[in-house]
Design an enzyme around this catalytic site. Sequence first.
Site, mmCIF file in Angstrom:
data_model
loop_
_atom_site.group_PDB
_atom_site.id
_atom_site.type_symbol
_atom_site.label_atom_id
_atom_site.label_comp_id
_atom_site.label_asym_id
_atom_site.label_seq_id
_atom_site.Cartn_x
_atom_site.Cartn_y
_atom_site.Cartn_z
ATOM 1 N N HIS A 263 6.493 -18.152 -6.533
ATOM 2 C CA HIS A 263 6.930 -16.759 -6.676
ATOM 3 C C HIS A 263 8.449 -16.633 -6.850
ATOM 4 C CE1 HIS A 263 2.897 -16.098 -5.535
ATOM 5 N NE2 HIS A 263 3.050 -16.062 -4.235
ATOM 6 N N LYS B 50 -3.272 -19.716 -7.427
ATOM 7 C CA LYS B 50 -2.358 -20.651 -6.794
ATOM 8 C C LYS B 50 -2.996 -21.148 -5.500
ATOM 9 C CE LYS B 50 1.037 -19.480 -3.924
ATOM 10 N NZ LYS B 50 0.827 -18.880 -2.601
ATOM 11 N N ARG C 45 -21.655 -20.154 -2.843
ATOM 12 C CA ARG C 45 -22.692 -20.958 -2.214
ATOM 13 C C ARG C 45 -23.630 -20.075 -1.370
ATOM 14 N NH1 ARG C 45 -21.862 -26.902 -0.278
ATOM 15 N NH2 ARG C 45 -19.916 -26.847 -1.396
ATOM 16 N N ASP D 77 0.422 -16.281 -11.044
ATOM 17 C CA ASP D 77 1.450 -16.138 -10.024
ATOM 18 C C ASP D 77 1.530 -14.636 -9.829
ATOM 19 O OD1 ASP D 77 3.990 -15.648 -8.775
ATOM 20 O OD2 ASP D 77 4.378 -17.768 -9.115
ATOM 21 N N HIS D 78 0.930 -14.138 -8.759
ATOM 22 C CA HIS D 78 0.740 -12.685 -8.717
ATOM 23 C C HIS D 78 2.063 -11.917 -8.674
ATOM 24 C CE1 HIS D 78 1.092 -12.988 -4.299
ATOM 25 N NE2 HIS D 78 1.308 -11.693 -4.296
HETATM 26 C C1 BG6 Z 1 0.864 -15.484 -1.296
HETATM 27 C C2 BG6 Z 1 1.152 -16.395 -0.138
HETATM 28 O O1 BG6 Z 1 0.947 -16.173 -2.510
HETATM 29 O O2 BG6 Z 1 1.808 -14.425 -1.298
HETATM 30 C C3 BG6 Z 1 1.122 -15.642 1.173
HETATM 31 O O3 BG6 Z 1 0.185 -17.429 -0.107
HETATM 32 C C4 BG6 Z 1 2.050 -14.448 1.118
HETATM 33 O O4 BG6 Z 1 1.485 -16.478 2.257
HETATM 34 C C5 BG6 Z 1 1.763 -13.626 -0.127
HETATM 35 O O5 BG6 Z 1 1.814 -13.678 2.282
HETATM 36 C C6 BG6 Z 1 2.791 -12.524 -0.282
HETATM 37 O O6 BG6 Z 1 2.394 -11.688 -1.323
HETATM 38 P P1 BG6 Z 1 2.814 -10.170 -1.355
HETATM 39 O O7 BG6 Z 1 2.306 -9.663 -2.649
HETATM 40 O O8 BG6 Z 1 2.182 -9.520 -0.154
HETATM 41 O O9 BG6 Z 1 4.302 -10.151 -1.244
#
Ligand code: BG6
Length: 509
Positions: A247, A155, A47, A184-185
Site C-alpha cells: 500500500h 494480497k 469447501r 492493492d485495495h
Molecule cells: C490490509 C492489511 O491490507 O489493509 C490490514 O492487511 C490493514 O492489516 C488494512 O488493517 C488497512 O486497510 P484500510 O483500507 O482499512 O486502511
Amino acid sequence: MRKAVSCLIVIFGASGDLTERKLIPAIYDLFLQCMLPPEFGVLGVGRSPMTDESFRQKMEGSLSHAKLVANTSPEKAKEFLAKLYYTAIDTTLADDYANLKTRCNELHEELGTNGNVIYYLATPPILYPVVAQNLQTQEMNHETDGKFVRLIVEKPFGTNLDTALALNKTLLSIFNENQIYRIDHYLGKETVQNLVVTRFSNGIFEPLWNRNYIHHVEITSSESIGVENRGGYYDKSGAMRDMVQNHLLQICGLVAMEPPGTFEADSIRNETLKVFQSLRPLSDEDIEKNVIRGQYTASKIRGECLLGYRDEPSVSPESRTETFAAMKFYIDNWRWGGVPFYIRSGKRLPTRVTEVVIHFKQTPHKLFSYLDGTSDNHNQLIIRIQPDEGILLKYGMKVPGAGYNVQTVNMDFHYSELSGVHLPEAYERLLLDCTNGDATLYARGDAVEACWKFINPVLEAWKHNPELKVYGYPAGSWGPENSDELIDDAPGWRYPCKNLADDGLYCEL
Ligand code: BG6
C-alpha cells in the site's frame, strides 16, 4: 461512469471474511447504483457445504456493510441475493473443477453472461497457484470466441522476493499478464486516485513538485486497532509486509512518478514502475539507522486496558514481529535527487489516518518572524487519504494588527463538502474496473517484484540479525520514540488527527 460488463464473478474462498465484509457489499453497492447489467451473477466457491439458498442467507447479513445500505429495500436486497449462487468443491482437488466448470457453463447459459468470467482468489495465499493450476487442468483459463477470462489475486502477493517471483512465474505460465489483476485495495481508494488528478490537472503544483522546492515527503498510515483476530496471519507478516511493501509504496509511486503520456493502464504503470526501480537500495547501514521497527505493549487508554501484541490471540509470546515500521529512503532520479522520503505505518497508534505530507523548502530569505518565535515557515500540502478525506495547504499569513508577525493558517477542502456525492469503496471501484478490462488501479507483476526487491534486504536483515532492535511502544502512542529521530534537519512527523485540519499532540482522535 462506465457500467459493469456482463460476466460471472467466481469467488474462491466465498465463506471467508473478505467475501462477507468487502466483496459482496461492494457488488451490492454497484447493484444499488444500477451499475450491474441484468446479465450478471456471483458464484461463491468454498469447501463448506452450502446450497445457493443457504449462501444467500449467509450473505444477507453482509449487505449491511454496503455504503449505500440506506438506499435499499427488502425487495432490492432480495433481487440482488437472487444473483448469488454457490458450489462446494475442494479447491485443492483438480477433479472437483470438472463440477465447477459444468456449473459455470450452466450459469453462463442461464444468466446470458456470454462465457465472460472473473475468478477472484480470496483464499489463503498458499492456494493461489493451486487454484490457477486446477483451472488450467480444466482449460478454464483460455479466452476464446471473444469472451474474457480474468483472475483477481488478493494480497499478499508472495511473502518475499523469491515467493513473489515464483507466484508470478506460475500465474504467467497459465494466464497472460493482461488477464491477471493483482489487488492493492489502496489504489482503489478515491483519494489515492485523486493524488494523480491533483498533480496533473493543476498547473500550480507540478512546477513545484521536485527537489528544487520540496524538502521532504512524509507518508503515514496509522491504525488504532490492534491485530484483532488476525494474529495467526499477522505474526508471520508484520507491518513491513502487510502495509509498506504494497500500500505505502504504491502511494509513493503515485506521489513520485513522472507525468504519464496518456491516462491508460500501461502508461501509468510504466511510470510508477520507474519510481520503484529508482528506489536507492538500502545498505546494511541504512537498515540499521534508517529503518525502525516497533511492537506495541500493553497500556491503558481512557480506562480501557489494551493487550500488548505478544498477549494477542494466536501470537507467539516471544514474537519479534513488528507492528510498527518507519523508514527513510531516497529515490535516485532527476526529479527527486537528495529529497528524503519518510514512511511509517503501525497498529495501535492513536488514530486511524492515512495521508501524504509534502513539506516545501523554506523561503530563501527570511523577512518575517512567526508567532512561535521562529522565522521558519513550514508550507505543507497534506493529501488526506482517510478519514476526513481532503486536501489541506498550510501557509503563512500576517497576524492582523501592528507589526509583521506571521501565523500558519489552513486552506482546506473536505470531500464531505461535496453533498450528494457517493465516495465509492475501493473494492467497488476495483471490481467495476476489472469487468471493464481496466487494470490501471491494479499492480503489475514487474512493479510488485520491484517493491519486494527494495524491501527484501530489510526482511532478511531482521530475520538474521537479532541485534537489530524491536522497540516497544505503548499501545495508543505514535510508535517508538526513536522513529522521531529519523527525520533530521526538519520538524518531525506531523501528528495527524481525525479531522484533517487539526494536528498536534492534543486533538480529537
Ligand atoms: C490490509 C492489511 O491490507 O489493509 C490490514 O492487511 C490493514 O492489516 C488494512 O488493517 C488497512 O486497510 P484500510 O483500507 O482499512 O486502511
